[in-house]
Design a protein around this motif. Structure first.
Motif, mmCIF file in Angstrom:
data_model
loop_
_atom_site.group_PDB
_atom_site.id
_atom_site.type_symbol
_atom_site.label_atom_id
_atom_site.label_comp_id
_atom_site.label_asym_id
_atom_site.label_seq_id
_atom_site.Cartn_x
_atom_site.Cartn_y
_atom_site.Cartn_z
ATOM 1 N N GLN A 147 0.823 -1.200 0.000
ATOM 2 C CA GLN A 147 0.000 0.000 0.000
ATOM 3 C C GLN A 147 0.862 1.256 0.000
ATOM 4 O OE1 GLN A 147 -1.499 -0.266 4.419
ATOM 5 N NE2 GLN A 147 -0.834 1.826 3.975
ATOM 6 N N GLN A 148 0.216 2.379 -0.319
ATOM 7 C CA GLN A 148 0.850 3.665 -0.084
ATOM 8 C C GLN A 148 1.133 3.824 1.409
ATOM 9 O OE1 GLN A 148 -2.498 5.780 -2.416
ATOM 10 N NE2 GLN A 148 -0.821 7.268 -2.355
ATOM 11 N N VAL A 149 2.137 4.633 1.739
ATOM 12 C CA VAL A 149 2.433 4.908 3.143
ATOM 13 C C VAL A 149 1.356 5.845 3.679
ATOM 14 C CG1 VAL A 149 4.070 5.863 4.781
ATOM 15 C CG2 VAL A 149 4.893 4.543 2.839
ATOM 16 N N SER A 150 0.394 5.276 4.364
ATOM 17 C CA SER A 150 -0.743 6.011 4.915
ATOM 18 C C SER A 150 -1.448 5.103 5.901
ATOM 19 C CB SER A 150 -1.720 6.416 3.805
ATOM 20 O OG SER A 150 -2.922 6.933 4.343
ATOM 21 N N TYR A 188 1.121 4.105 -8.036
ATOM 22 C CA TYR A 188 1.959 4.121 -6.841
ATOM 23 C C TYR A 188 2.898 2.933 -6.741
ATOM 24 C CZ TYR A 188 -1.879 7.276 -5.899
ATOM 25 O OH TYR A 188 -2.819 8.267 -6.010
ATOM 26 N N PHE A 189 2.516 1.793 -7.308
ATOM 27 C CA PHE A 189 3.364 0.613 -7.239
ATOM 28 C C PHE A 189 2.927 -0.376 -8.309
ATOM 29 C CE2 PHE A 189 -0.097 0.032 -4.169
ATOM 30 C CZ PHE A 189 -0.650 -1.162 -4.591
ATOM 31 N N VAL A 235 8.128 0.924 -7.063
ATOM 32 C CA VAL A 235 7.488 2.191 -7.389
ATOM 33 C C VAL A 235 7.867 2.543 -8.817
ATOM 34 C CG1 VAL A 235 7.354 4.643 -6.842
ATOM 35 C CG2 VAL A 235 7.564 2.965 -5.001
ATOM 36 N N PRO A 236 6.909 2.746 -9.714
ATOM 37 C CA PRO A 236 7.264 3.116 -11.088
ATOM 38 C C PRO A 236 8.069 4.406 -11.117
ATOM 39 C CG PRO A 236 4.950 2.498 -10.939
ATOM 40 C CD PRO A 236 5.461 2.595 -9.531
#
Length: 237
Positions: A147-150, A188-189, A235-236
């Motif tokens: 996941q995104q860092v959140s 994001y990934f 991460v692209p």
């Protein structure tokens, strides 16, 4: 290649047994079982989830809303089912489109559970869950989550467990439509499965190999051989 250190997080729905991935976790301090094991990077957060009870019905905001209201990133995530008991299930989106006021009322009285699209899962299943997707997870499974860092989560229904709900903000960001399956890649990934004999090369500044059999996560700095069933996530550029 650098192995990341896990962080153990207590959850009301967690498990007393994290074997064989984490057979000797540290003692818990809050009296609850561990439900999540975190490996945190600069732009990605990788978790192993161990639910023995249902997670709340919830939704995460996208970047624009989260930055305005929470001073945080939004949260798009991906689930890979590592282990599942017979009948284990998740909910993604709604069975059919629903009006916002009807969904709010259903969240308050619990009937939202019947509106959601529940599906049985088995080991090897993967799901991309964009921000705005209403979702839930049942017990009896182990899931690897990228996941995104959140950590912004809006709970819509929590089975009467007494935790805070976030009805107003949750339904401001929720997409009240059926879930559409997508590839496990987004802005994001990107994540692909690699086999036990495949060589993996770093592809971006932030690049990880996630060992599904061992619960280990490595930050890639050079070409490596996977050595086990694994996810290669980056991460692209």
């Amino acid at each position: 290649m650098r192995e990341l250190t896990p962080g153990f997080v207590e959850r009301v729905w967690g498990s007393a047994d994290l074997s064989p991935w984490f057979p000797t976790p540290p003692p818990s301090s809050g009296g609850l079982p561990y439900g999540e094991v975190w490996f945190e990077g600069e732009r990605l957060l990788i978790k192993f989830l161990f639910p023995q009870e249902k997670l709340s019905v919830q939704v995460h905001p996208g970047d624009a809303y989260a930055r305005e209201h929470e001073a945080s990133n939004g949260k798009t995530e991906m689930w890979r089912v590592v282990r599942a008991e017979p009948g284990a299930s998740i909910a993604l989106g709604f069975r059919e489109p629903v009006e916002r006021e009807a969904a709010r009322a259903a969240a308050l009285d619990g009937s939202i559970m019947e509106m959601l699209d529940w599906r049985e899962v088995r080991a090897g299943d993967s799901f991309l869950i964009p921000a705005g997707t209403v979702h839930a997870m049942g017990g009896g499974m182990v899931v690897a989550e990228i996941q995104q860092v959140s950590d912004v989560t809006y709970r819509l229904f929590d089975y009467g467990r007494g935790r805070e709900l976030h009805i107003e903000r949750g339904f401001e960001v929720a997409e009240l439509v059926p879930y559409v399956a997508r590839e496990t890649r987004c802005a994001y990934f990107e994540t692909v499965e690699v086999g036990p004999r495949e060589l993996v090369e770093p592809r971006a500044a932030e690049d990880y190999l996630i060992g599904l059999e061992s619960g280990r996560v490595w930050r890639l700095e050079r070409t490596v051989q996977a050595g086990e069933a694994a996810l290669h996530t980056w991460v692209p550029e």
